[in-house]
Motif scaffolding. Structure first.
Motif, PDB file in Angstrom:
ATOM      1  N   TYR A 160       0.835  -1.197   0.000  1.00  0.00           N
ATOM      2  CA  TYR A 160       0.000   0.000   0.000  1.00  0.00           C
ATOM      3  C   TYR A 160       0.873   1.251   0.000  1.00  0.00           C
ATOM      4  O   TYR A 160       1.691   1.441   0.897  1.00  0.00           O
ATOM      5  N   CYS A 161       0.688   2.066  -1.022  1.00  0.00           N
ATOM      6  CA  CYS A 161       1.366   3.372  -1.127  1.00  0.00           C
ATOM      7  C   CYS A 161       2.878   3.221  -1.082  1.00  0.00           C
ATOM      8  O   CYS A 161       3.571   3.979  -0.418  1.00  0.00           O
ATOM      9  N   GLY A 162       3.381   2.245  -1.802  1.00  0.00           N
ATOM     10  CA  GLY A 162       4.799   1.936  -1.721  1.00  0.00           C
ATOM     11  C   GLY A 162       5.590   2.279  -2.960  1.00  0.00           C
ATOM     12  O   GLY A 162       5.092   2.874  -3.917  1.00  0.00           O
ATOM     13  N   TYR A 163       6.833   1.851  -2.929  1.00  0.00           N
ATOM     14  CA  TYR A 163       7.810   2.197  -3.954  1.00  0.00           C
ATOM     15  C   TYR A 163       8.983   1.245  -3.831  1.00  0.00           C
ATOM     16  O   TYR A 163       9.070   0.485  -2.858  1.00  0.00           O
ATOM     17  N   LEU A 164       9.865   1.271  -4.771  1.00  0.00           N
ATOM     18  CA  LEU A 164      11.114   0.521  -4.669  1.00  0.00           C
ATOM     19  C   LEU A 164      12.164   1.400  -3.985  1.00  0.00           C
ATOM     20  O   LEU A 164      12.185   2.616  -4.205  1.00  0.00           O
ATOM     21  N   PRO A 165      13.053   0.795  -3.203  1.00  0.00           N
ATOM     22  CA  PRO A 165      14.066   1.576  -2.482  1.00  0.00           C
ATOM     23  C   PRO A 165      15.247   1.968  -3.381  1.00  0.00           C
ATOM     24  O   PRO A 165      16.385   1.539  -3.188  1.00  0.00           O
ATOM     25  N   THR A 166      14.979   2.800  -4.361  1.00  0.00           N
ATOM     26  CA  THR A 166      15.984   3.127  -5.377  1.00  0.00           C
ATOM     27  C   THR A 166      17.153   3.952  -4.861  1.00  0.00           C
ATOM     28  O   THR A 166      18.165   4.061  -5.559  1.00  0.00           O
ATOM     29  N   THR A 167      17.042   4.526  -3.676  1.00  0.00           N
ATOM     30  CA  THR A 167      18.185   5.252  -3.109  1.00  0.00           C
ATOM     31  C   THR A 167      19.143   4.297  -2.390  1.00  0.00           C
ATOM     32  O   THR A 167      20.060   4.741  -1.706  1.00  0.00           O
ATOM     33  N   HIS A 168      18.925   3.009  -2.581  1.00  0.00           N
ATOM     34  CA  HIS A 168      19.774   1.973  -1.990  1.00  0.00           C
ATOM     35  C   HIS A 168      20.158   0.983  -3.084  1.00  0.00           C
ATOM     36  O   HIS A 168      19.484  -0.015  -3.304  1.00  0.00           O
TER      37      HIS A 168
ATOM     38  N   GLY B  50      -2.862   5.644  -4.232  1.00  0.00           N
ATOM     39  CA  GLY B  50      -3.966   6.596  -4.231  1.00  0.00           C
ATOM     40  C   GLY B  50      -3.774   7.639  -5.315  1.00  0.00           C
ATOM     41  O   GLY B  50      -2.662   8.148  -5.511  1.00  0.00           O
ATOM     42  N   ALA B  51      -4.839   7.968  -6.006  1.00  0.00           N
ATOM     43  CA  ALA B  51      -4.766   8.961  -7.082  1.00  0.00           C
ATOM     44  C   ALA B  51      -4.284  10.315  -6.576  1.00  0.00           C
ATOM     45  O   ALA B  51      -3.677  11.083  -7.326  1.00  0.00           O
ATOM     46  N   TYR B  52      -4.538  10.611  -5.307  1.00  0.00           N
ATOM     47  CA  TYR B  52      -4.132  11.898  -4.741  1.00  0.00           C
ATOM     48  C   TYR B  52      -2.813  11.805  -3.963  1.00  0.00           C
ATOM     49  O   TYR B  52      -2.488  12.696  -3.190  1.00  0.00           O
TER      50      TYR B  52
ATOM     51  N   GLY C 157       3.249  12.037  -4.379  1.00  0.00           N
ATOM     52  CA  GLY C 157       4.628  11.641  -4.117  1.00  0.00           C
ATOM     53  C   GLY C 157       4.916  10.185  -4.403  1.00  0.00           C
ATOM     54  O   GLY C 157       6.036   9.831  -4.784  1.00  0.00           O
ATOM     55  N   PHE C 158       3.911   9.303  -4.234  1.00  0.00           N
ATOM     56  CA  PHE C 158       4.183   7.871  -4.324  1.00  0.00           C
ATOM     57  C   PHE C 158       3.405   7.136  -5.413  1.00  0.00           C
ATOM     58  O   PHE C 158       3.875   6.111  -5.903  1.00  0.00           O
ATOM     59  N   ALA C 159       2.230   7.616  -5.797  1.00  0.00           N
ATOM     60  CA  ALA C 159       1.452   6.918  -6.837  1.00  0.00           C
ATOM     61  C   ALA C 159       2.249   6.723  -8.131  1.00  0.00           C
ATOM     62  O   ALA C 159       2.171   5.641  -8.735  1.00  0.00           O
ATOM     63  N   PRO C 160       3.050   7.705  -8.563  1.00  0.00           N
ATOM     64  CA  PRO C 160       3.826   7.487  -9.797  1.00  0.00           C
ATOM     65  C   PRO C 160       4.881   6.387  -9.677  1.00  0.00           C
ATOM     66  O   PRO C 160       5.396   5.899 -10.683  1.00  0.00           O
ATOM     67  N   LEU C 161       5.204   5.974  -8.452  1.00  0.00           N
ATOM     68  CA  LEU C 161       6.240   4.966  -8.231  1.00  0.00           C
ATOM     69  C   LEU C 161       5.679   3.545  -8.186  1.00  0.00           C
ATOM     70  O   LEU C 161       6.427   2.574  -8.225  1.00  0.00           O
TER      71      LEU C 161
ATOM     72  N   SER D 270     -10.172   8.125  -5.047  1.00  0.00           N
ATOM     73  CA  SER D 270     -10.442   9.178  -4.057  1.00  0.00           C
ATOM     74  C   SER D 270      -9.484   9.106  -2.877  1.00  0.00           C
ATOM     75  O   SER D 270      -9.754   9.656  -1.823  1.00  0.00           O
ATOM     76  N   THR D 271      -8.348   8.441  -3.077  1.00  0.00           N
ATOM     77  CA  THR D 271      -7.438   8.149  -1.982  1.00  0.00           C
ATOM     78  C   THR D 271      -6.123   8.901  -2.145  1.00  0.00           C
ATOM     79  O   THR D 271      -5.644   9.095  -3.259  1.00  0.00           O
ATOM     80  N   GLY D 272      -5.542   9.276  -1.013  1.00  0.00           N
ATOM     81  CA  GLY D 272      -4.215   9.870  -0.991  1.00  0.00           C
ATOM     82  C   GLY D 272      -3.201   8.836  -0.536  1.00  0.00           C
ATOM     83  O   GLY D 272      -3.236   7.690  -0.971  1.00  0.00           O
ATOM     84  N   HIS D 273      -2.328   9.221   0.376  1.00  0.00           N
ATOM     85  CA  HIS D 273      -1.294   8.328   0.910  1.00  0.00           C
ATOM     86  C   HIS D 273      -1.889   7.571   2.095  1.00  0.00           C
ATOM     87  O   HIS D 273      -1.563   7.829   3.253  1.00  0.00           O
ATOM     88  N   GLU D 274      -2.799   6.650   1.774  1.00  0.00           N
ATOM     89  CA  GLU D 274      -3.529   5.894   2.796  1.00  0.00           C
ATOM     90  C   GLU D 274      -4.090   4.628   2.176  1.00  0.00           C
ATOM     91  O   GLU D 274      -4.159   4.512   0.949  1.00  0.00           O
ATOM     92  N   LEU D 275      -4.487   3.690   3.010  1.00  0.00           N
ATOM     93  CA  LEU D 275      -5.154   2.498   2.522  1.00  0.00           C
ATOM     94  C   LEU D 275      -6.540   2.880   2.028  1.00  0.00           C
ATOM     95  O   LEU D 275      -7.099   3.892   2.463  1.00  0.00           O
TER      96      LEU D 275
END
Length: 170
Positions: free
Chosen positions: A91-99, A121-123, A126-130, A148-153
Motif C-alpha cells: 500500500y502506497c509503496g515504492y522501490l528503495p531506489t536510493t539503496h 492513491g490517485a491523490y 509523491g508515491f502513486a507514480p512509483l 479518491s485516496t491519498g497516501h492511505e489504505l
C-alpha cells in the motif's frame, strides 16, 4: 480493512522496525542524492522479520504501507526458500531506489512469484507514480489505484475497497 475481514479467518500481527525513527530501511547517510551500495543495508530489519516469521509464522500474507511496502521486496529477496507468503499487500509503496545494493539484490531475485496487490492513491502525488515500477518486480501483481485516496489504505467508500478484499480472500 481489518474490520472488514473475519477475525476467525485473518489475524494481523504487527511487526515493529528494529531501527530508530520507525523506518524499515535507514536513509542514506549523505541524503537521497548519495545512494547506499551495501546489499546488507537493511540487515537488522531482515533478521528481525526472519525471527518474527520463525516465532509467529507461517503467515498467509505480508503487508506493508509506504516504506514498509518498499521493504517487502527487500525481505522477499533475502528470505530463505522455506519461508513463503501467498500474498504481498503493498500500500502506497515504492522501490528503495536510493539503496543500490538493495536494488541489486531485488533485481537478482525478481520477478517474485508471490501474488501481489500494489495499491496507490490517485491523490498521492509523491508515491502513486512509483507504484508501476514496484508492480514490475512481481510476476503476478494486481495494480489498483484508489480514485479518491491519498497516501492511505483504501477506505470502505473507495471504489477499489471491494477489489482489495476480494484479492485478500483469494
Amino acid at each position: 480493512l481489518m474490520a472488514s475481514l473475519d477475525d476467525d479467518e485473518y489475524e494481523f500481527v504487527f511487526a515493529s522496525t528494529p531501527y530508530n525513527g520507525g523506518v524499515w530501511i535507514p536513509g542514506p547517510p549523505g541524503g537521497k542524492g548519495e545512494p547506499t551500495t551495501d546489499p546488507g543495508w537493511a540487515s537488522a530489519a531482515i533478521n528481525y522479520l526472519d525471527q518474527v516469521v520463525a516465532d509467529d509464522g507461517p503467515f498467509y500474507a505480508i503487508l506493508g504501507y509506504s516504506q514498509g511496502c518498499a521493504f517487502i521486496p527487500v525481505f522477499l529477496a533475502n528470505m530463505d526458500s522455506s519461508t513463503t507468503f501467498d500474498l504481498a499487500l503493498c500500500y502506497c509503496g515504492y522501490l528503495p531506489t536510493t539503496h543500490q545494493g538493495l536494488m541489486e539484490t531485488i533485481n537478482a531475485a525478481a520477478p517474485f512469484e508471490t501474488a501481489a496487490l500494489i495499491f496507490s492513491g490517485a491523490y498521492d502525488s509523491g508515491f502513486a507514480p512509483l507504484a508501476p515500477a514496484l508492480a514490475q518486480v512481481f510476476s503476478n501483481g494486481l495494480e489498483l489505484q484508489g480514485p479518491s485516496t491519498g497516501h492511505e489504505l483504501p477506505r470502505q467508500n473507495d471504489a477499489t475497497f471491494q477489489q482489495t478484499l476480494t484479492f485478500i480472500r483469494g
